[in-house]
Design an enzyme around this catalytic site. Structure first.
Site, PDB file in Angstrom:
ATOM      1  N   HIS A 156      20.716 -13.513   4.921  1.00 19.02           N
ATOM      2  CA  HIS A 156      21.239 -12.748   3.926  1.00 19.02           C
ATOM      3  C   HIS A 156      19.882 -11.750   3.103  1.00 19.02           C
ATOM      4  O   HIS A 156      20.814 -11.133   2.630  1.00 19.02           O
ATOM      5  CB  HIS A 156      21.934 -14.072   3.226  1.00 19.02           C
ATOM      6  N   ASP A 166      24.773 -18.206  14.241  1.00 15.76           N
ATOM      7  CA  ASP A 166      23.556 -18.389  12.440  1.00 15.76           C
ATOM      8  C   ASP A 166      24.771 -19.354  12.173  1.00 15.76           C
ATOM      9  O   ASP A 166      26.163 -19.283  13.041  1.00 15.76           O
ATOM     10  CB  ASP A 166      23.968 -17.312  12.174  1.00 15.76           C
TER      11      ASP A 166
HETATM   12  N1  DGL Z   1      21.270 -18.443   7.351  1.00 13.43           N
HETATM   13  C1  DGL Z   1      20.437 -18.736   7.203  1.00 13.43           C
HETATM   14  C2  DGL Z   1      19.465 -19.344   6.581  1.00 13.43           C
HETATM   15  O1  DGL Z   1      18.652 -18.109   7.568  1.00 13.43           O
HETATM   16  C3  DGL Z   1      21.208 -19.614   5.183  1.00 13.43           C
HETATM   17  C4  DGL Z   1      22.813 -19.613   5.020  1.00 13.43           C
HETATM   18  C5  DGL Z   1      22.633 -21.421   5.282  1.00 13.43           C
HETATM   19  O2  DGL Z   1      22.113 -22.827   4.330  1.00 13.43           O
HETATM   20  O3  DGL Z   1      23.295 -21.649   6.062  1.00 13.43           O
HETATM   21  O4  DGL Z   1      18.300 -19.511   6.629  1.00 13.43           O
END
Ligand code: DGL
Length: 273
Positions: A189, A13
Site C-alpha cells: 500500500h 496479494d
Molecule cells: N499486502 C500486505 C503487505 O504488503 C499489506 C496488507 C496486509 O497486512 O495484508 O505486506
C-alpha cells in the site's frame, strides 16, 4: 514442461494492495496477460503467523497454477517475507517476491549505508530486509519500522489527508532521527502514500518502490528464460481478477488505482485449494 509464452503471469496479494505491483507489470510489460488473486476474505496478512501465511500462499499458488500461469509474483511483502523461501521450490513455475528487487536498489543507492524499511508488523518482525541487505553489503545498517495504520488509511482513500501526514510524521520520526538516506516502501500500500512519506522524510531521502523494481525483475526473468510474450494479439480481457470475498468492494478500489476498467472480478472459494 513446455513453456507457453502466451500464458498469463499470476500475481497475488492479501487483498487490493498488490494492485500497485500489477499496475507496474501492466506498465512495464504491456504484452503480458495477468491473473490476479486478492485474498480479501483473509486480509490482513501483516498480523498473522508465518505458518498461516505459508498455508495461504500454497493454496493461492495451487489456484493460480490451475489458471495455467507461466510465472508467479508474490506481490504481498508479508507473504514474500514469510513464505517465498519455502514455496518457491515446491512448484513447477518460477515464483518471485517483492523483497529482493527493492533491497538490491536500496543497497546500490545508499551513500551513507543507512537504509530504512517500513512495512507490516510481520514483514518488519521477520528481519528479511536486514538479511538480504547484509548479504549484499554487510556494512549497511538497516532500520525497520512497522506502520500498521498506513494500510487502513490507504484503503479509506486518505492518501493526502492531514491525519495521514500526522500519522506518517509519528511513525517516521525515529527513522529521520537515525539519518537514513534511503527508505524501502516495504508494503504493497505504501507506494500510494509516496508523496506524503516523501514530504515527511524530506527530499534527501531516496524512496524505493519495490513494486516497480519487481516488475523490472520479472521482465529480466522472462527475457532470460525465453518466456516473454511475443506480443500476440491481446485478448479482450487480458487482465482477470479473482478474490476470496466482496468482489464489488475490490472492483471500486481497483478502478481507482488502475489505468484500466476492472470488469472481470470473480469470487472463488480459496479454502478448496
Ligand atoms: N499486502 C500486505 C503487505 O504488503 C499489506 C496488507 C496486509 O497486512 O495484508 O505486506
Amino acid at each position: 514442461m513446455t513453456i507457453d509464452k502466451e500464458a498469463p503471469i499470476g500475481v497475488f496479494d492479501s487483498g487490493v494492495g498488490g494492485l500497485t505491483v500489477a499496475r507496474e507489470i501492466m506498465r512495464n510489460l504491456p504484452s503480458e496477460k495477468i491473473v490476479y488473486f486478492g485474498d480479501t476474505a483473509r486480509v490482513p496478512y501483516g498480523s498473522k503467523s508465518r505458518e498461516t501465511i505459508i498455508r495461504y500462499s500454497r493454496q493461492i499458488i495451487r489456484f493460480l497454477l490451475e489458471q495455467h500461469v507461466k510465472a508467479i509474483v508474490v506481490a504481498c511483502n508479508t507473504a514474500s517475507a514469510f513464505a517465498l523461501e519455502t514455496v518457491k521450490h515446491e512448484f513447477p513455475v518460477p515464483v518471485i517476491g517483492v523483497i529482493d528487487a527493492g533491497a538490491q536498489v536500496a543497497a546500490a543507492e545508499t551513500k551513507n549505508k543507512r537504509v530504512g524499511v517500513i512495512g507490516t508488523e510481520g514483514t518488519i518482525g521477520s528481519g528479511i530486509h536486514e538479511t538480504v541487505l547484509h548479504r549484499l553489503d554487510p556494512e549497511i545498517r538497516v532500520l525497520g519500522k512497522a506502520c500498521p495504520l498506513f494500510v487502513p488509511l490507504v484503503e479509506e482513500g486518505w492518501l493526502h489527508d492531514p491525519l495521514t501526514t500526522e500519522v506518517a510524521a509519528r511513525y517516521l520520526r525515529e527513522l529521520k532521527d537515525q539519518d537514513i538516506d534511503t527508505l524501502i516502501l516495504g508494503c504493497t500500500h505504501y507506494p500510494l502514500l509516496r508523496s506524503t512519506i516523501g514530504q515527511v522524510m524530506g527530499e534527501h531521502v531516496r524512496l524505493v518502490n519495490p513494486a516497480y523494481e519487481t516488475a523490472l525483475e520479472l521482465k529480466a526473468l522472462l527475457t532470460d528464460s525465453g518466456m516473454l510474450s511475443g506480443g500476440a494479439a491481446q485478448e479482450e480481457f487480458p487482465y482477470r481478477f479473482f478474490v476470496s470475498d466482496l468482489a464489488d468492494k475490490f472492483k471500486s478500489f481497483a478502478n481507482s488505482i488502475l489505468p484500466y476498467d476492472v470488469e472481470m472480478t470473480q469470487k472463488i472459494d480459496i479454502e478448496k485449494y
